[in-house]
Design an enzyme around this catalytic site. Structure first.
Site, PDB file in Angstrom:
ATOM      1  N   THR A 167       4.032  46.046 -34.488  1.00  0.00           N
ATOM      2  CA  THR A 167       3.537  46.348 -33.144  1.00  0.00           C
ATOM      3  C   THR A 167       3.151  47.823 -32.994  1.00  0.00           C
ATOM      4  O   THR A 167       3.758  48.677 -33.629  1.00  0.00           O
ATOM      5  CB  THR A 167       4.689  46.007 -32.171  1.00  0.00           C
ATOM      6  N   ARG A 195       4.351  31.327 -28.387  1.00  0.00           N
ATOM      7  CA  ARG A 195       5.499  32.235 -28.276  1.00  0.00           C
ATOM      8  C   ARG A 195       5.017  33.614 -27.783  1.00  0.00           C
ATOM      9  O   ARG A 195       4.059  34.165 -28.301  1.00  0.00           O
ATOM     10  CB  ARG A 195       6.181  32.376 -29.639  1.00  0.00           C
ATOM     11  N   VAL A 196       5.706  34.135 -26.795  1.00  0.00           N
ATOM     12  CA  VAL A 196       5.422  35.492 -26.330  1.00  0.00           C
ATOM     13  C   VAL A 196       6.716  36.283 -26.447  1.00  0.00           C
ATOM     14  O   VAL A 196       7.772  35.820 -25.998  1.00  0.00           O
ATOM     15  CB  VAL A 196       4.917  35.495 -24.866  1.00  0.00           C
ATOM     16  N   GLY A 197       6.623  37.460 -27.076  1.00  0.00           N
ATOM     17  CA  GLY A 197       7.818  38.291 -27.241  1.00  0.00           C
ATOM     18  C   GLY A 197       7.949  39.314 -26.127  1.00  0.00           C
ATOM     19  O   GLY A 197       7.410  39.142 -25.030  1.00  0.00           O
ATOM     20  N   ASP A 198       8.628  40.389 -26.439  1.00  0.00           N
ATOM     21  CA  ASP A 198       8.878  41.432 -25.440  1.00  0.00           C
ATOM     22  C   ASP A 198       7.638  42.249 -25.085  1.00  0.00           C
ATOM     23  O   ASP A 198       7.509  42.754 -23.965  1.00  0.00           O
ATOM     24  CB  ASP A 198       9.921  42.407 -25.999  1.00  0.00           C
ATOM     25  N   THR A 218       9.316  48.405 -29.943  1.00  0.00           N
ATOM     26  CA  THR A 218       8.946  47.572 -31.092  1.00  0.00           C
ATOM     27  C   THR A 218      10.213  47.029 -31.732  1.00  0.00           C
ATOM     28  O   THR A 218      11.275  47.635 -31.616  1.00  0.00           O
ATOM     29  CB  THR A 218       8.136  48.390 -32.125  1.00  0.00           C
ATOM     30  N   GLY A 219      10.088  45.906 -32.396  1.00  0.00           N
ATOM     31  CA  GLY A 219      11.262  45.332 -33.056  1.00  0.00           C
ATOM     32  C   GLY A 219      11.404  43.858 -32.734  1.00  0.00           C
ATOM     33  O   GLY A 219      10.430  43.196 -32.360  1.00  0.00           O
ATOM     34  N   GLY A 221      11.642  40.946 -30.819  1.00  0.00           N
ATOM     35  CA  GLY A 221      11.306  40.714 -29.417  1.00  0.00           C
ATOM     36  C   GLY A 221      12.369  39.984 -28.626  1.00  0.00           C
ATOM     37  O   GLY A 221      12.673  40.338 -27.479  1.00  0.00           O
TER      38      GLY A 221
END
Ligand code: ASP
Length: 305
Positions: A167, A195-198, A218-219, A221
């Protein structure tokens, strides 16, 4: 105000052979953003310009060259947030947009909503005359190969050796004191479609409040979402800049504390970059490496080791 800028290209286990490419990419992004800020341009233009450079660089997991989802397609998320108004523009799960940060900006500036996803976001892009692309144009050979290996065996970092980057994000403050933060990602390899992350979520992958600071994360999620990491870091900044003992490295302390909470309460690893409300930079990560670059207070460029 003195302008300030910090960018990142993701926190992960960046292998030795990819370190220099990541560093160079972050430096180019910093140069693009700084060229705008140093001639009096806006923080919003600087964040957009820096992130476009990172999205276009196939070494990062954003825009072209992003990780592929389980169906073998690139699915992108991005957000930009204005610390003055607390308004954000965010998009998620878009497949036909080369630079999702540009679309996020259009949502910020021209949409009554703050987040659009999938087909609706792409329709909005067309209405705004933002140039689209074919989904295949975002897929690189290296990612296709890694995905094929992950599908054949199971998802493993080793399949991404040499291009296991991540990211991207940027936080800028301009001469007028406007504070903007942005984040853009292709998410995780072999993620379920949808899928949606942070990253595109306000307060999770990004936050900006001119009274506290601006943050891009970043990382992992799913762990970052649990602790609402960008807002957590902004709250730490608010507290430290309000306290009498504010020191030069309170921005670094806030970044470290947020990563500690991520480990302790989120049970995850990752990193973040930030600027406090005076424009002081901070960063921290719990992964083996994170790619980042910032303009230090004496005006020199600093890049990650
Ligand atoms: N946080 C991003 C996500 O979970 C990925 C990353 O930063 O590595 O989508």
């Amino acid at each position: 105000m003195k302008p300030a800028l910090i960018v990142h290209g993701g926190a992960w286990d960046i292998p030795d052979e990819a370190v220099e490419t990541c560093r160079a990419g972050c430096r180019r992004a910093l140069e693009a953003g700084w060229a705008i800020l140093s001639r009096g341009g806006s923080a919003l233009d600087a964040v957009e310009a820096a992130i476009v450079v990172l999205e276009d660089d196939p070494v990062f997991d954003a825009g072209t060259g992003s990780h592929l989802n389980l169906d073998g397609r690139v699915e992108l998320d991005a957000i930009v947030m204005d610390g003055g108004t607390l308004r954000a523009g965010a998009v998620a799960a878009v497949q036909r947009i080369r630079n999702p940060i540009r679309l996020a900006r259009k949502v910020l500036e021209r949409c009554e909503h703050m987040m659009l996803v999938g087909e609706g976001a792409e329709r909005f892009a067309a209405e705004q005359e933002l140039e689209g692309c074919e989904p295949e144009e975002l897929v690189t050979e290296a990612e296709r190969l890694a995905w094929t290996r992950c599908r054949g065996e199971r998802h493993a970092a080793a399949h991404h050796r040499g291009h296991q980057q991540d990211t991207v994000g940027a936080v800028a403050m301009d001469r007028d004191g406007r504070l903007i933060a942005g984040t853009s990602t292709g998410g995780t390899c072999c993620k379920l479609p949808g899928r949606v992350g942070d990253s595109p979520l306000i307060g999770c992958g990004c936050y900006a409040d001119a009274q506290a600071g601006g943050v891009s994360c970043t990382g992992w999620g799913e762990a970052i979402m649990k602790i609402v990491m960008a807002k957590t870091a902004a709250d730490l900044l608010r507290r430290s800049t309000n306290s009498a003992e504010t020191s030069g490295d309170s921005a670094m302390q806030a970044a470290r504390e947020a990563v500690r909470v991520l480990a302790e309460r989120g049970r995850g690893t990752g990193g973040l970059i930030l600027l406090d409300r005076e424009g002081r930079p901070g960063y921290a990560f719990s992964t083996p490496r994170m790619a980042y670059a910032y303009v230090s207070t004496d005006g020199s460029f600093v890049t990650s080791a």
